[in-house]
Design an enzyme around this catalytic site. Structure first.
Site: not given
Ligand SMILES: *Cc1c(COP(=O)(O)O)cnc(C)c1O
Length: 443
Positions: A152, A247, A275
């Site tokens: 994702y 990522d 994050k």
């Protein structure tokens, strides 16, 4: 499915508030997983959180392993972070002009992550990855990108793609509203399958701009890279003239100060972050070698922008978070210890409940997942073998035991530095009861 909350009378305020939310918010939420569709029942509405605890509207207190899906590595409402935001916003929340705070946070990132020389901040991980791909395409003059099935990378069109039927490696859109054209240049291979990637490079010579990977997959549950997998990606990108994009929106500053790339000793060309670097505020970042990053406007011809990018509230939260991690020499050692003790306790709990041979626990550092399948889970295919009914039963039994887990088999459990041995003990005691309750749901 089982809805513990509605029958035990302990969640009446949450239930009423969710009903209210549903009248004005689509599905009552602003991000789909929060609606509990993966496990059934009503979501809890949150009143507050502190350290490792989260408290719902009815005043029930839980040990939290969602951690805002990754950012809360210092636990909730960390004093240093809250005070830093407070101090920053007293002087205004956004200027549309550069501040020194942006350089400070960028300096921290450049210091920490070996492969990063220059940074561009965005407002989300989605934007960061979108930008990384545009840079890769701009820098190489090529169109195709490779991603891994079950990986994702945010909700941009080109990456909302899943494996098509049969042997095809071409992806098909995984969401309505994404035209086939938007995913036509996105190629897919299975995670941990280096041979399949080699075939793609042979099939599309000179056309692949980048290989995009979560160095530890965290959005199909937690799936670690097999030995040599990441090195093989590096080698294949080098020989194929493609850029390697890590990522690290989830893994950055979580698995190590220098990210997963430090842990595994692989140097990507471009890294995306999010994050943790936002300390709970909306932040993303893309970083990499100077010659690659300088393709971005205003230096180069790859356009990217953001009204609120680098805003003071977000930058100050990020700086405070990274400074707090850096000031604690044992931070990652302690985080590993508490995470390892959670894993060991869950294994013991499953064993006592007689379901150890029916589950598979994967953990890398403070990212953990308890798959309800014997495993091993090495990619999306094997993750999908999980018994979702048993997971849902376990999830609700844990909630009844005042343990707040991600409401999906395919989300990671996050441990923070504020989780205590007592938290772990309580969690494992609840887990044993929950495994017993879920046991009969296995066939
Ligand atoms: C969360 C996540 C994203 C998306 O970040 P948002 O801030 O939710 O847009 C991208 N990549 C990975 C690996 C993530 O875990």
């Amino acid at each position: 499915m089982q809805t513990t909350q509605s029958i035990d009378g302990k969640h009446e305020k949450s239930a009423a508030a969710f009903q209210r939310a549903n009248k004005v918010l689509v599905g009552g939420v602003n991000s789909p997983v929060r609606a509990f569709t993966g496990v059934g029942g009503n979501p809890l509405l949150i009143a507050k959180a502190f350290d490792s605890k989260i408290v719902d509207l009815d005043g029930n207190e839980y040990i939290d392993y969602v951690g805002s899906y990754g950012p809360a590595i210092l636990g909730h409402a960390d004093k240093g972070v809250v005070m830093a935001i407070h101090k920053a916003i007293l002087h205004g929340t956004s200027y549309g002009a550069p501040t020194q705070m942006e350089s400070t946070l960028a300096e921290r990132i450049v210091d920490a992550v070996d492969s990063i020389e220059k940074v561009r901040f965005t407002n989300s991980g989605t934007e960061a990855v979108m930008t990384a791909i545009r840079i890769a395409r701009g820098a190489t003059g090529r169109s195709k990108i490779v991603k891994f099935v079950g990986g994702y990378h945010g909700h941009s069109d080109a990456l909302l793609v899943e494996a098509g039927s049969g042997a095809t490696t071409l992806g098909v859109p995984s969401s309505k509203g994404v035209p086939e054209g938007a995913t036509a240049d996105t190629l897919l291979v299975n995670y941990n399958d280096t041979a399949a990637l080699a075939e793609l490079f042979a099939e599309y010579p000179g056309q692949i701009a980048a290989v995009l990977v979560e160095p530890v997959a965290g959005n199909m549950g937690v799936v670690p890279p097999a030995d040599g997998f990441l090195q093989s990606l590096r080698d294949q990108c080098d020989s194929g003239g493609a850029l390697l994009i890590f990522d690290e929106v989830m893994t950055g500053f979580r698995l190590a100060w220098g990210g997963a790339q430090q842990l595994f000793g692989i140097r990507p060309d471009i890294t995306t972050l999010g994050k943790v670097i936002g300390g709970g505020m909306p932040v993303g970042a893309v970083g990499g070698r100077e010659d690659v990053m300088d393709h971005l406007a205003p230096v180069g011809g790859v356009y990217q922008a953001g009204t609120l990018s680098g805003n003071p509230a977000a930058m100050s939260a990020g700086i405070a978070t990274l400074d707090e991690i850096q000031s604690d020499a044992d931070f990652y050692t302690r985080l590993e210890e508490i995470s390892a003790s959670l894993e060991a306790g869950l294994v013991k709990a499953a064993d006592r409940a007689g379901v150890l041979d029916k589950i598979c626990i994967n953990r890398v550092g403070s990212m953990l997942c308890c798959f309800f399948t014997p495993g091993p889970v090495t990619d999306y295919q094997t993750a999908k073998q999980s018994n979702l009914d048993a997971f849902a039963k376990w999830f609700h039994a844990m909630l009844a035991g005042e343990i707040y887990l991600p409401p999906s088999q395919f989300e990671a459990i996050f441990v923070s530095i504020t989780h205590t041995p007592k938290d772990v003990q309580a969690t494992c005691a609840a887990a044993e009861r929950a495994f017993s309750a879920a046991g009969k749901f296995f066939n």
